[in-house]
Enzyme design. Structure first.
Site, PDB file in Angstrom:
ATOM      1  N   CYS A 225      -4.022  -1.844   9.173  1.00 16.69           N
ATOM      2  CA  CYS A 225      -4.318  -1.069   7.956  1.00 16.69           C
ATOM      3  C   CYS A 225      -5.057   0.233   8.198  1.00 16.69           C
ATOM      4  CB  CYS A 225      -5.111  -1.939   6.983  1.00 16.69           C
ATOM      5  SG  CYS A 225      -4.128  -3.277   6.330  1.00 16.69           S
TER       6      CYS A 225
ATOM      7  N   PHE B 146      -6.900  -5.997  -1.227  1.00 22.02           N
ATOM      8  CA  PHE B 146      -7.971  -5.589  -0.318  1.00 22.02           C
ATOM      9  C   PHE B 146      -8.259  -6.747   0.641  1.00 22.02           C
ATOM     10  CE2 PHE B 146      -8.441  -3.399  -4.378  1.00 22.02           C
ATOM     11  CZ  PHE B 146      -8.474  -2.063  -3.986  1.00 22.02           C
TER      12      PHE B 146
ATOM     13  N   ALA C 103     -21.243  -1.342  15.430  1.00 17.73           N
ATOM     14  CA  ALA C 103     -20.669  -0.406  16.410  1.00 17.73           C
ATOM     15  C   ALA C 103     -19.783  -1.193  17.374  1.00 17.73           C
ATOM     16  CB  ALA C 103     -21.783   0.294  17.166  1.00 17.73           C
TER      17      ALA C 103
ATOM     18  N   THR D 251       0.854  -1.187   0.000  1.00  9.80           N
ATOM     19  CA  THR D 251       0.000   0.000   0.000  1.00  9.80           C
ATOM     20  C   THR D 251       0.887   1.233   0.000  1.00  9.80           C
ATOM     21  OG1 THR D 251      -1.730  -1.190   1.152  1.00  9.80           O
ATOM     22  CG2 THR D 251      -1.792   1.213   1.315  1.00  9.80           C
TER      23      THR D 251
HETATM   24  C1  UDX Z   1      -8.850  -3.908   6.368  1.00  9.11           C
HETATM   25  C2  UDX Z   1      -9.679  -3.867   5.070  1.00  9.11           C
HETATM   26  O1  UDX Z   1     -10.972  -4.423   5.322  1.00  9.11           O
HETATM   27  C3  UDX Z   1      -8.957  -4.625   3.967  1.00  9.11           C
HETATM   28  O2  UDX Z   1      -9.702  -4.531   2.762  1.00  9.11           O
HETATM   29  C4  UDX Z   1      -7.598  -3.974   3.784  1.00  9.11           C
HETATM   30  O3  UDX Z   1      -6.880  -4.497   2.727  1.00  9.11           O
HETATM   31  C5  UDX Z   1      -6.807  -4.076   5.083  1.00  9.11           C
HETATM   32  O4  UDX Z   1      -7.547  -3.403   6.111  1.00  9.11           O
HETATM   33  P1  UDX Z   1      -8.406  -5.637   8.331  1.00  9.11           P
HETATM   34  O5  UDX Z   1      -7.628  -4.539   8.963  1.00  9.11           O
HETATM   35  O6  UDX Z   1      -7.832  -7.002   8.259  1.00  9.11           O
HETATM   36  O7  UDX Z   1      -8.786  -5.253   6.823  1.00  9.11           O
HETATM   37  O8  UDX Z   1      -9.762  -5.775   9.146  1.00  9.11           O
HETATM   38  P2  UDX Z   1     -11.283  -5.371   8.979  1.00  9.11           P
HETATM   39  O9  UDX Z   1     -12.103  -6.601   8.984  1.00  9.11           O
HETATM   40  O10 UDX Z   1     -11.504  -4.435   7.869  1.00  9.11           O
HETATM   41  O11 UDX Z   1     -11.524  -4.626  10.378  1.00  9.11           O
HETATM   42  C6  UDX Z   1     -10.768  -3.476  10.727  1.00  9.11           C
HETATM   43  C7  UDX Z   1     -11.204  -2.953  12.062  1.00  9.11           C
HETATM   44  O12 UDX Z   1     -12.520  -2.423  12.011  1.00  9.11           O
HETATM   45  C8  UDX Z   1     -11.240  -3.995  13.179  1.00  9.11           C
HETATM   46  O13 UDX Z   1     -10.734  -3.417  14.370  1.00  9.11           O
HETATM   47  C9  UDX Z   1     -12.703  -4.340  13.321  1.00  9.11           C
HETATM   48  O14 UDX Z   1     -13.040  -4.814  14.600  1.00  9.11           O
HETATM   49  C10 UDX Z   1     -13.330  -2.992  13.037  1.00  9.11           C
HETATM   50  N1  UDX Z   1     -14.714  -3.074  12.551  1.00  9.11           N
HETATM   51  C11 UDX Z   1     -14.982  -3.656  11.346  1.00  9.11           C
HETATM   52  C12 UDX Z   1     -15.743  -2.522  13.309  1.00  9.11           C
HETATM   53  O15 UDX Z   1     -15.517  -1.991  14.405  1.00  9.11           O
HETATM   54  N2  UDX Z   1     -17.012  -2.578  12.822  1.00  9.11           N
HETATM   55  C13 UDX Z   1     -17.323  -3.138  11.631  1.00  9.11           C
HETATM   56  O16 UDX Z   1     -18.511  -3.129  11.258  1.00  9.11           O
HETATM   57  C14 UDX Z   1     -16.285  -3.700  10.875  1.00  9.11           C
END
Ligand code: UDX
Length: 477
Positions: free
Chosen positions: A262, A151, A254, A121
């Site tokens: 990321c 992604f 939430a 990235t």
């Molecule tokens: C993210 C992107 O989704 C991915 O496409 C990118 O390439 C890398 O970053 P990741 O960091 O693995 O992936 O996790 P993700 O499932 O997206 O969750 C990120 C954070 O958001 C976590 O802390 C998760 O708990 C939080 N989250 C996610 C929420 O609080 N609420 C949600 O509805 C979704």
């Protein structure tokens, strides 16, 4: 096709193993000898469901190998992918030193022609910089540089790779575009959309996607706060807006704020890119601040749930990683939570199904429990910080019986509030009415009999004599 993937971190390993699975001949390179030795010994250095097996199968099939040094890049190599880390620099932007080091190595090892693809990235314009760097070192080289962002979500990276929503290819160079289209043909033949853009648009697409998702989470977290104040249920609101196809239901859970490797890093790098370009991404900047504050506010929420004074009390934190199905602790909301509790004088006991080893590097002064039940035994409060399946399956009655005081804070809304109450837990979640009763917890005596039933739920207006009072704004006493 013959592909070299440089970087055996998360992105490099998942991409390398998946490209091999699609039938390509892949060599994954990393300058860390211990990592390569581990991989060659059959160990997978990161926790990602299915990855170890995928690596083993493809090694056995002879399609995947690991090497410490970048091999000579003869004309039989179709693509060299840069998949090294771009950690945050002190400026908030991305540290591109590893990316440029790989570019230099490519310039040194390439024979006559090379197609370089950036999977890391990287900020807008990095592909141009890579091209300039290699071209300056090797003016003789027939060079193509493309962007092909990933992604991948930790925990579901293999599915995200093999069944993506889209593939983005950023290049105006026909040779690079054709090579990448050939590489992804198994996916596009199966109906995956492929988007061909300029290199810079592809670079920005990656950041914009992550920033948008981070904004979406931050938005629903703010609405959750509003729901608590107004005695509504954010889960109803999330569904109500999510069913609008223009909004969509995903990423509207939430919780304690986003973390991980990321979103925090990429939102900050995107804002830094904008500043470098002489402008400001105000929404993104604000989301970064709001999210950071929220992680700490979770600690105060727990303190409030415990009556305001946690000095000398034990808090059991269930789940440590930034989300389930990963061992990644980076920017996990649990870290901010624990630091607030410790500063307030609490003793913290923790358990996580996969993150304990990594957590030990981030946490001082906590006790590590054997399992969820061991974690809560005799504690004055249990907090669910990460919604692991293993933790969602805990027997709530057993938890209630084993806590010294049956207070339970569900920061992920993983449990049904009625089930928590039925188990005898004085519980609260995020963004639903029971949470607004937490402030009134101060009226409940700590140390009540262990099997006590929860206090009857008063109508919201009676909750604290002040419906609009926000639980984590309540003053600490
Ligand atoms: C993210 C992107 O989704 C991915 O496409 C990118 O390439 C890398 O970053 P990741 O960091 O693995 O992936 O996790 P993700 O499932 O997206 O969750 C990120 C954070 O958001 C976590 O802390 C998760 O708990 C939080 N989250 C996610 C929420 O609080 N609420 C949600 O509805 C979704």
């Amino acid at each position: 096709m013959r592909i070299i993937v440089v970087g055996c971190g998360y992105v490099g390993l998942v991409s390398g193993a998946c490209f091999a699975e699609l039938g390509n001949d892949v060599v994954c390179v990393d300058t860390n000898p211990a990592r390569i030795a581990a991989l060659n010994g059959g160990d997978c250095p990161i926790y990602e469901p299915g990855l170890e097996r995928l690596i083993a199968c493809n090694r056995q099939a002879g399609r995947l190998a690991f090497a410490e040094a970048l091999p000579f890049l003869g004309n039989d190599v179709d693509l060299v992918m840069i998949a090294v880390g771009t950690p945050p620099a002190r400026t908030g932007g991305a540290d591109l030193s590893s990316v440029f080091a790989v570019a230099e190595a490519i310039a040194a090892r390439a024979h006559e022609r090379v197609v370089v693809v950036t999977k890391s990235t990287v900020p807008a314009g990095t592909g141009d910089a890579i091209e300039r760097l290699i071209a300056a070192a090797r003016p003789d080289l027939d060079l193509s540089v493309a962007s092909n962002p990933e992604f991948l979500r930790e925990g579901s990276a293999l599915a995200d790779f093999l069944r993506p929503d889209r593939v983005v290819i950023g290049t105006q160079d026909a040779r690079a575009r054709n090579a990448l289209m050939r590489l992804y043909r198994p996916l596009t033949d199966a109906g995956v959309p492929l988007l061909s853009t300029t290199r810079t648009a592809a670079e920005i697409t990656k950041y914009a996607a992550n920033a948008f998702l981070a904004l979406k989470i931050t938005f629903i977290n703010e609405i959750a706060d509003l729901c608590e104040a107004a005695a509504a249920d954010v889960r109803d609101v999330a569904r109500g807006i999510g069913l609008d196809r223009r909004i969509g239901e995903d990423f509207l859970r939430a919780g304690p704020g986003y973390g991980g490797s990321c979103f925090p890093k990429d939102t900050s790098a995107l804002a830094a890119t904008a500043r470098e370009l002489g402008m400001s991404l105000r929404l993104v900047e604000e989301a970064i601040l709001v999210n950071e504050e929220r992680k700490y506010a979770m600690g105060h929420r727990v303190i409030d749930a415990m009556g305001g004074d946690v000095g000398g009390k034990t808090v059991a934190v269930l789940g440590l990683t930034f989300k389930p199905d990963t061992d990644d602790m980076r920017d996990s909301p649990a870290l901010a939570l624990i630091s607030v509790l410790q500063q307030a004088g609490a003793f913290v006991r923790v358990y996580d199904p996969q993150g304990m080893d990594n957590a030990a590097e981030f946490l001082a002064g906590v006790a590590f429990a054997r399992d969820g039940y061991d974690c809560v035994a005799g504690a004055h409060c249990a907090v669910l910080a990460t919604e692991w399946a293993e933790l969602r399956q805990l027997d709530l009655s057993r938890i209630a019986a084993s806590l010294a005081v049956p207070v339970f804070v569900d920061l992920r809304n993983a449990f049904d509030p009625a089930a928590l109450a039925d188990a005898g837990l004085m519980a609260s979640g995020i963004g639903y009415p029971m949470a607004s009763l937490i402030a009134s917890r101060k009226r409940l005596e700590l140390g009540r009999p262990r099997k006590a039933r929860p206090a009857p739920v008063p109508a919201p207006a009676e909750a604290d004599g002040n419906r609009l009072r926000h639980p984590h704004h309540a003053t600490l006493q």
